[in-house]
Design a protein around this motif. Structure first.
Motif, PDB file in Angstrom:
ATOM      1  N   ARG A 136      -1.375  50.185  65.205  1.00 49.22           N
ATOM      2  CA  ARG A 136      -1.048  50.169  66.628  1.00 49.22           C
ATOM      3  C   ARG A 136      -0.283  48.899  67.005  1.00 49.22           C
ATOM      4  NH1 ARG A 136      -6.623  51.938  67.062  1.00 49.22           N
ATOM      5  NH2 ARG A 136      -6.688  54.210  67.390  1.00 49.22           N
ATOM      6  N   ILE A 137      -0.766  47.751  66.456  1.00 48.47           N
ATOM      7  CA  ILE A 137      -0.060  46.482  66.734  1.00 48.47           C
ATOM      8  C   ILE A 137       1.357  46.529  66.189  1.00 48.47           C
ATOM      9  CG2 ILE A 137      -0.016  44.015  66.204  1.00 48.47           C
ATOM     10  CD1 ILE A 137      -3.109  44.103  66.220  1.00 48.47           C
ATOM     11  N   SER A 138       1.506  47.098  64.982  1.00 46.00           N
ATOM     12  CA  SER A 138       2.849  47.207  64.390  1.00 46.00           C
ATOM     13  C   SER A 138       3.757  48.073  65.265  1.00 46.00           C
ATOM     14  CB  SER A 138       2.759  47.810  62.986  1.00 46.00           C
ATOM     15  OG  SER A 138       1.974  46.993  62.144  1.00 46.00           O
ATOM     16  N   TYR A 139       3.216  49.203  65.726  1.00 46.33           N
ATOM     17  CA  TYR A 139       4.004  50.064  66.600  1.00 46.33           C
ATOM     18  C   TYR A 139       4.392  49.332  67.879  1.00 46.33           C
ATOM     19  CZ  TYR A 139       2.912  54.125  63.692  1.00 46.33           C
ATOM     20  OH  TYR A 139       2.822  55.021  62.647  1.00 46.33           O
ATOM     21  N   PHE A 140       3.427  48.568  68.434  1.00 45.70           N
ATOM     22  CA  PHE A 140       3.710  47.838  69.667  1.00 45.70           C
ATOM     23  C   PHE A 140       4.804  46.802  69.429  1.00 45.70           C
ATOM     24  CE2 PHE A 140       2.971  46.210  73.791  1.00 45.70           C
ATOM     25  CZ  PHE A 140       3.084  44.824  73.705  1.00 45.70           C
ATOM     26  N   ILE A 141       4.720  46.084  68.284  1.00 46.76           N
ATOM     27  CA  ILE A 141       5.754  45.092  67.957  1.00 46.76           C
ATOM     28  C   ILE A 141       7.105  45.767  67.803  1.00 46.76           C
ATOM     29  CG2 ILE A 141       6.525  43.448  66.196  1.00 46.76           C
ATOM     30  CD1 ILE A 141       3.569  42.778  65.719  1.00 46.76           C
ATOM     31  N   LEU A 142       7.124  46.945  67.186  1.00 42.95           N
ATOM     32  CA  LEU A 142       8.374  47.673  67.012  1.00 42.95           C
ATOM     33  C   LEU A 142       8.915  48.165  68.352  1.00 42.95           C
ATOM     34  CD1 LEU A 142       7.493  49.807  63.873  1.00 42.95           C
ATOM     35  CD2 LEU A 142       9.020  47.835  63.961  1.00 42.95           C
ATOM     36  N   LEU A 143       8.006  48.581  69.230  1.00 44.74           N
ATOM     37  CA  LEU A 143       8.445  49.130  70.515  1.00 44.74           C
ATOM     38  C   LEU A 143       8.801  48.055  71.533  1.00 44.74           C
ATOM     39  CD1 LEU A 143       5.904  52.067  70.980  1.00 44.74           C
ATOM     40  CD2 LEU A 143       8.357  52.256  70.544  1.00 44.74           C
ATOM     41  N   LEU A 144       8.231  46.843  71.376  1.00 42.93           N
ATOM     42  CA  LEU A 144       8.430  45.804  72.381  1.00 42.93           C
ATOM     43  C   LEU A 144       9.903  45.475  72.630  1.00 42.93           C
ATOM     44  CD1 LEU A 144       7.068  43.873  74.328  1.00 42.93           C
ATOM     45  CD2 LEU A 144       6.922  42.182  72.477  1.00 42.93           C
ATOM     46  N   PRO A 145      10.720  45.233  71.570  1.00 47.61           N
ATOM     47  CA  PRO A 145      12.143  44.966  71.843  1.00 47.61           C
ATOM     48  C   PRO A 145      12.832  46.144  72.545  1.00 47.61           C
ATOM     49  CG  PRO A 145      11.590  44.405  69.582  1.00 47.61           C
ATOM     50  CD  PRO A 145      10.426  45.149  70.136  1.00 47.61           C
ATOM     51  N   THR A 146      12.432  47.362  72.159  1.00 47.15           N
ATOM     52  CA  THR A 146      13.029  48.528  72.798  1.00 47.15           C
ATOM     53  C   THR A 146      12.671  48.585  74.276  1.00 47.15           C
ATOM     54  OG1 THR A 146      12.841  49.706  70.701  1.00 47.15           O
ATOM     55  CG2 THR A 146      13.230  51.039  72.665  1.00 47.15           C
ATOM     56  N   ILE A 147      11.393  48.297  74.589  1.00 49.87           N
ATOM     57  CA  ILE A 147      10.971  48.315  75.990  1.00 49.87           C
ATOM     58  C   ILE A 147      11.725  47.271  76.797  1.00 49.87           C
ATOM     59  CG2 ILE A 147       9.010  47.891  77.540  1.00 49.87           C
ATOM     60  CD1 ILE A 147       7.204  49.048  75.314  1.00 49.87           C
ATOM     61  N   ILE A 148      11.839  46.061  76.240  1.00 51.54           N
ATOM     62  CA  ILE A 148      12.566  44.990  76.939  1.00 51.54           C
ATOM     63  C   ILE A 148      14.023  45.392  77.157  1.00 51.54           C
ATOM     64  CG2 ILE A 148      13.386  42.614  76.751  1.00 51.54           C
ATOM     65  CD1 ILE A 148      10.792  41.983  75.222  1.00 51.54           C
ATOM     66  N   PHE A 149      14.623  45.933  76.106  1.00 58.39           N
ATOM     67  CA  PHE A 149      16.027  46.319  76.231  1.00 58.39           C
ATOM     68  C   PHE A 149      16.204  47.450  77.248  1.00 58.39           C
ATOM     69  CE2 PHE A 149      20.302  47.174  75.268  1.00 58.39           C
ATOM     70  CZ  PHE A 149      20.455  48.549  75.103  1.00 58.39           C
ATOM     71  N   MET A 150      15.286  48.416  77.253  1.00 60.01           N
ATOM     72  CA  MET A 150      15.393  49.529  78.201  1.00 60.01           C
ATOM     73  C   MET A 150      15.262  49.027  79.636  1.00 60.01           C
ATOM     74  SD  MET A 150      13.262  52.563  76.286  1.00 60.01           S
ATOM     75  CE  MET A 150      13.361  53.623  77.716  1.00 60.01           C
TER      76      MET A 150
END
Length: 436
Positions: A18-32
């Motif tokens: 879950r932490i790995s997924y969150f780390i992967l998604l975090l840049p995408t969320i910021i960029f979006m």
């Protein structure tokens, strides 16, 4: 114990995933969030400028002609002050000018609005003076001087000011579009960077999983982008220039008032055929026969309007009639030949539509003996067609036709141009040999 450990291990692993997924998604969320914010800002600015242009377009194109004519009727006594339409014209013009204050944010256009208000105040003052003079029998000449030296000049200045306002607001729209394109390119670059980061991270976590996931997604995105581009150009294709309709209806009214019934019947018939072939039951691909009928209807109307300067000839062999072509392909090219070629050259001109058949393709050729293009201008238009990026001075009608042909039939087809300044222009439309 082992069972508890396994549960604990699974729980830790699940937490790590879950932490790995969150780390992967975090840049995408910021960029979006960044992209949505900027898209919202760009959209707000674009809508404001678009509203400004729409509001300015509500200003009557015939304001000068109508106001000058109504003033003349008032002076010569054909209209009483209480029956005159002048106050209505002034009121409508003021409403448009007042509405523009809420939109424009450039100093130059704000000054133009102020100038427009001054011109309207001046016109109101002139009308008051004219009405005051009407109570005297010996002031007809004074009123005519006011009409000739004041009213007609100020209405011309007012019309020119509104036209300049629309022109510069349109330039701002163009600038906003270029900025949107630049933002899109930067977004693509950032997206590529984020995508690379995600791919590397996922490879580290799960080795081959990302390759299996991302390939169909990329193909789907490309497919969707292609469909989106095709939809955009189909919308552009479906738009019919309202000024052509207005001018044609005006010409029909003038002919009717002149008692030229045969000409009225011919123009109404041609206009009906023009719209029938333009709509064509929603079909996007038509036969060359149908497309040529659309062009013929258009040229028949324009020849009546420009009978002193326009001749045309359609000599496409009937053997090409059954081949397919995107709807409204030839008419925009003919329109360019008329407005950018024939009308810009003194004296009469001729537009010729012909066709050639090769082993693997066919060509429709539109030639005119109008003004032609300079070599620099020809290079600009050719470059815009090849690079698929219409420049500021590109001919958008030809660009859209070229893109629609490419999207429908592939990169090997489209438009090619030759032109000699002072002699005329030749446009060739290359199409595949596809029968109905």
């Amino acid at each position: 114990m082992n069972k508890d450990r396994r549960k604990k291990s699974r729980s830790q692993l699940a937490g790590q995933i879950r932490i790995s997924y969150f780390i992967l998604l975090l840049p995408t969320i910021i960029f979006m969030m960044f992209a949505f914010y900027n898209l919202w800002k760009v959209n707000e600015r674009y809508n404001a400028m678009l509203s400004s242009v729409v509001t300015a377009s509500e200003f009557s194109l015939d304001f000068k002609e109508d106001f000058d004519f109504e003033t003349y009727l008032l002076i010569v006594g054909n209209a009483a002050p209480e029956e005159s339409k002048l106050q209505g014209l002034l009121s409508d013009a003021r409403s448009v000018v007042e509405g523009l204050k809420d939109y424009t944010n450039t100093k130059d256009n704000q000054k133009r609005i102020e100038s427009a208000e001054k011109y309207l105040n001046n016109l109101e003052g002139y009308i008051e003076r004219i009405q005051e003079n009407l109570s005297y029998e010996d002031r007809y000449d004074d009123n005519m001087l006011i009409w000739e030296n004041d009213v007609q000049i100020v209405t011309a200045l007012l019309q020119e000011t509104i036209n300049e306002y629309i022109y510069y607001e349109n330039k701002q729209l163009q600038t906003a579009q270029e900025e949107s394109e630049a933002f899109y390119i930067n977004s693509v670059k950032i997206s590529i960077g984020i995508f690379a980061f995600i791919v590397v991270s996922i490879i580290v976590v799960s080795l081959v999983g990302p390759i299996w996931i991302t390939r169909p997604i990329e193909e789907q995105v490309k497919d969707e982008q292609k469909r989106l581009r095709k939809a955009e150009f189909e919308v552009l294709q479906a738009q019919i220039n309202p000024h052509f309709l207005y001018n044609t209806l005006d010409a029909i009214v003038w002919s009717a008032e002149a008692g030229n019934n045969k000409q009225v019947v011919k123009m109404v018939g041609s206009l009906s055929d023009f719209f029938r072939s333009a709509l064509n039951k929603g079909k996007e691909i038509v036969t060359i026969r149908e497309e040529l009928q659309h062009v013929r209807s258009y040229l028949e109307i324009q020849q009546i309007r420009y009978q002193d300067i326009l001749e045309y000839e359609i000599t496409v062999d009937e053997a090409l009639d059954a081949y397919l072509i995107p709807k409204i392909t030839i008419q925009p090219i003919v329109e360019n030949a008329l407005y950018h070629g024939i009308k810009n050259k003194r004296g009469g001109g001729k537009i010729t539509v012909s066709g050639n058949e090769a082993e693997e393709y066919i060509e429709i050729i539109v030639e005119d003996n109008g003004m032609g293009m300079t070599s620099e201008r020809l290079d600009e238009v050719r470059e815009s067609l090849v690079n698929r990026r219409p420049g500021q001075d590109a001919i958008y009608g030809m660009y859209n036709v070229n893109e629609r042909i490419r999207l429908s039939f592939g990169e090997g087809y489209g438009l090619s141009l030759d032109s000699v300044y002072g002699d005329g222009t030749t446009v060739k439309v290359k199409l595949p040999k596809i029968l109905t």
